[in-house]
Motif scaffolding. Structure first.
Motif, short mmCIF file in Angstrom:
data_model
loop_
_atom_site.label_atom_id
_atom_site.label_comp_id
_atom_site.label_asym_id
_atom_site.label_seq_id
_atom_site.Cartn_x
_atom_site.Cartn_y
_atom_site.Cartn_z
N UNK A 197 0.81 -1.21 0.00
CA UNK A 197 0.00 0.00 0.00
C UNK A 197 0.84 1.26 0.00
N UNK A 198 2.13 1.13 0.33
CA UNK A 198 3.05 2.28 0.31
C UNK A 198 3.62 2.55 -1.08
N UNK A 199 3.50 1.56 -1.98
CA UNK A 199 4.03 1.74 -3.33
C UNK A 199 3.13 2.66 -4.14
N UNK A 200 3.75 3.51 -4.95
CA UNK A 200 3.02 4.42 -5.82
C UNK A 200 2.09 3.64 -6.76
N UNK A 201 2.51 2.46 -7.17
CA UNK A 201 1.72 1.63 -8.10
C UNK A 201 0.44 1.08 -7.48
N UNK A 202 0.41 0.98 -6.14
CA UNK A 202 -0.75 0.40 -5.47
C UNK A 202 -2.03 1.15 -5.84
N UNK A 203 -2.02 2.47 -5.72
CA UNK A 203 -3.23 3.27 -6.01
C UNK A 203 -3.63 3.13 -7.47
N UNK A 204 -2.66 3.10 -8.37
CA UNK A 204 -2.97 2.95 -9.79
C UNK A 204 -3.59 1.59 -10.08
N UNK A 205 -3.01 0.54 -9.50
CA UNK A 205 -3.54 -0.81 -9.72
C UNK A 205 -4.95 -0.94 -9.16
N UNK A 206 -5.15 -0.39 -7.99
CA UNK A 206 -6.46 -0.46 -7.36
C UNK A 206 -7.50 0.33 -8.18
N UNK A 207 -7.14 1.50 -8.69
CA UNK A 207 -8.08 2.35 -9.43
C UNK A 207 -8.36 1.84 -10.84
N UNK B 91 -8.97 -9.44 -11.13
CA UNK B 91 -10.24 -10.17 -11.08
C UNK B 91 -10.77 -10.36 -9.66
N UNK B 92 -9.91 -10.14 -8.67
CA UNK B 92 -10.33 -10.36 -7.28
C UNK B 92 -9.53 -9.44 -6.37
N UNK B 93 -10.24 -8.68 -5.56
CA UNK B 93 -9.58 -7.76 -4.62
C UNK B 93 -9.96 -8.06 -3.17
N UNK B 94 -10.56 -9.22 -2.92
CA UNK B 94 -11.03 -9.52 -1.57
C UNK B 94 -9.92 -9.53 -0.51
N UNK B 95 -8.69 -9.79 -0.91
CA UNK B 95 -7.59 -9.85 0.05
C UNK B 95 -6.69 -8.61 0.01
N UNK B 96 -7.09 -7.60 -0.73
CA UNK B 96 -6.28 -6.39 -0.83
C UNK B 96 -6.24 -5.64 0.49
N UNK B 97 -7.39 -5.43 1.13
CA UNK B 97 -7.41 -4.66 2.37
C UNK B 97 -6.59 -5.32 3.48
N UNK C 237 -2.86 -6.78 0.87
CA UNK C 237 -2.35 -6.13 -0.35
C UNK C 237 -2.20 -7.14 -1.49
N UNK C 238 -3.01 -8.17 -1.49
CA UNK C 238 -2.92 -9.24 -2.47
C UNK C 238 -3.99 -9.07 -3.55
N UNK C 239 -3.52 -8.93 -4.78
CA UNK C 239 -4.39 -8.80 -5.94
C UNK C 239 -4.36 -10.11 -6.72
N UNK C 240 -5.52 -10.53 -7.24
CA UNK C 240 -5.57 -11.67 -8.15
C UNK C 240 -5.74 -11.10 -9.55
N UNK C 241 -4.81 -11.47 -10.44
CA UNK C 241 -4.79 -10.96 -11.80
C UNK C 241 -5.06 -12.07 -12.80
#
Length: 176
Positions: free
Chosen positions: A53-63, A124-130, A133-137
């Motif tokens: 969540x501290x990485x600049x890319x995190x917000x871009x990937x989430x958005x 495809x899945x963000x259930x574990x992001x909060x 910080x795990x994204x399923x792609x």
């Protein structure tokens, strides 16, 4: 047997090659170094990855819910480390490190011309992001550079050490 500090466990289980993850948000491409990822499914290809969540890319990937996983050969190791040691908040990493962004087909995030493979991905899945910080792609398009023969990948071993993959052996297996 000897006690191993728990802080070093990840060095034993590092799952795969160090990769570059690209994103594009508000017309601005970015690239980060990532080594915490793993395959989850063969078809369609699903990849789990952790982006802090501290990485600049995190917000871009989430958005945007899309990215590219670019796989560099060992000849790019010093650039990969430099990309990982600075932030896209204040650095155009493509320009700073001589990486060439190329248009992707399915996503706005760029491919990286110098990498031997590029995987276009959609979240495809963000259930574990909060919690993690795990994204399923899901990989929607894959590219390889046929000019790069037998590329060797780098694998993070912690504390500035990397291993280069080596000799390939063929054994009979029921695994894919």
């Amino acid at each position: 047997m000897k006690n191993l500090p728990l802080s070093k466990v990840y060095q034993l289980l590092e799952p795969g090659p160090v990769v570059l993850l690209t994103t594009a948000r508000k017309g601005r491409p970015n690239v980060m170094t990532m080594s915490w990822h793993m395959m989850m499914k063969f078809e369609p290809p699903l990849v789990a990855c952790i982006v802090s969540g501290n990485d600049y890319s995190f917000a871009a990937l989430r958005a945007t819910r899309e990215c590219v996983i670019a796989i560099p050969a060992s000849r790019l190791a010093s650039k990969v480390v430099k990309v990982g040691n600075c932030s896209g908040r204040d650095t155009d990493k493509f320009k700073a490190f001589g990486l060439t962004p190329m248009p992707a087909q399915d996503v706005k995030a760029p491919l990286i011309a110098e990498c031997f493979a590029n995987l276009e991905c959609k979240v495809t899945d963000t259930r574990l992001v909060n919690d993690y910080n795990l994204f399923i792609l899901e990989v929607t398009k894959a590219w390889t550079d046929p000019a790069q023969k037998n590329p060797r990948t780098i694998h993070h071993q912690g504390f500035g050490k990397f291993a280069v993959d080596g000799k390939t052996i063929a054994l009979k297996s029921k695994m894919r």
